[in-house]
Scaffold this active site. Structure first.
Site, PDB file in Angstrom:
ATOM      1  N   CYS A  92       0.999  -1.204   0.223  1.00 15.74           N
ATOM      2  CA  CYS A  92       0.346   0.274  -0.353  1.00 15.74           C
ATOM      3  C   CYS A  92       0.913   1.455   0.244  1.00 15.74           C
ATOM      4  CB  CYS A  92      -0.942   0.120   1.029  1.00 15.74           C
ATOM      5  SG  CYS A  92      -0.267   0.555   2.561  1.00 15.74           S
TER       6      CYS A  92
ATOM      7  N   ARG B 182      -3.389  -0.916   5.340  1.00 15.06           N
ATOM      8  CA  ARG B 182      -3.797  -1.424   4.322  1.00 15.06           C
ATOM      9  C   ARG B 182      -2.832  -2.777   4.687  1.00 15.06           C
ATOM     10  NH1 ARG B 182      -5.574   1.634  -0.139  1.00 15.06           N
ATOM     11  NH2 ARG B 182      -3.556   2.634   0.435  1.00 15.06           N
TER      12      ARG B 182
ATOM     13  N   ASP C  93      -8.449   2.970   2.842  1.00 17.60           N
ATOM     14  CA  ASP C  93      -7.926   3.211   3.653  1.00 17.60           C
ATOM     15  C   ASP C  93      -8.250   3.824   5.085  1.00 17.60           C
ATOM     16  OD1 ASP C  93      -5.970   4.228   5.646  1.00 17.60           O
ATOM     17  OD2 ASP C  93      -4.451   4.847   3.491  1.00 17.60           O
TER      18      ASP C  93
END
Length: 161
Positions: free
Chosen positions: A8, A14, A123
Site C-alpha cells: 500500500c 492496509r 484506507d
C-alpha cells in the site's frame, strides 16, 4: 517457500493489516512453514515504523498478531523475489509502474472478490472505518489463500478450506 507481498502507500494501515490477517490464516491452516509473508510501501515516509496506532489497536482487538511488522519501501528486487505481489489500490499500481516499469505480476487484492466493483481497498486512516477495511481484507485474503493452495497444489490435510 511461497512468497507473498502486500503493498500500500505507507505500509502502516492496509498492507500490514493484510499481512497480519494472511499470516493468521496460514497459521490456522498449518501452512505457515510454507510461506514467507511481508508488506511494503510505495513511499518512504514511514520506513521503520510500526503500523499506525489505530491499526495496532484494531488488530489487537481482533486478536491478530502484528508485532513483527515494520514499514519498509518496496524495492525492484521485491518484484522478482516474491511469487505473489498484491496491491491495495490503483495509485499503488501507478507508482510501481512509474518506478519499475513492467508490473505484470502485480495484482489487486480485491480482484479476489469479483463481486466488489471498486478494486481500491479503503484506507482506514482516511475513512476512519477499520472494520470495513478488515472485512474486505479478510475475505480477499481467504480467497487469495485458496487460490494459492490450488495453484501450488499444497497438501492441506485437515485444513478447513
Amino acid at each position: 517457500m511461497i512468497k507473498v507481498l502486500f503493498i500500500c502507500a505507507a505500509n502502516i494501515n492496509r498492507s500490514p493489516m493484510a499481512e497480519a490477517i494472511f499470516c493468521q490464516l496460514i497459521k490456522t491452516k498449518g501452512l505457515d512453514r510454507k510461506f514467507t509473508v511481508d508488506s511494503a510501501a510505495t513511499n518512504k515516509f514511514h520506513v521503520g515504523r510500526r503500523p499506525s496506532k489505530s491499526t495496532r489497536k484494531f488488530l489487537g482487538k481482533m486478536n491478530i498478531p502484528y508485532q513483527w511488522i515494520r514499514s519498509r519501501q518496496v524495492t525492484a528486487n521485491d518484484l522478482s523475489a516474491f511469487d505473489y505481489i498484491v496491491i491495495m489500490d490503483e495509485e499503488n499500481l501507478s507508482v510501481l509502474t512509474d518506478r519499475f516499469g513492467q508490473t505484470s505480476q502485480i495484482q489487486f487484492l480485491l480482484d479476489y472478490l469479483p463481486e466488489v466493483k471498486n478494486k481500491n481497498v479503503p484506507d482506514p486512516s482516511v475513512t476512519g472505518n477499520h472494520i470495513e477495511t478488515y472485512n474486505l481484507l479478510l475475505k480477499s485474503c481467504e480467497k487469495l489463500l485458496f487460490h494459492i493452495i490450488k495453484r501450488e497444489e499444497l497438501d492441506i490435510d485437515n485444513a478447513n478450506v
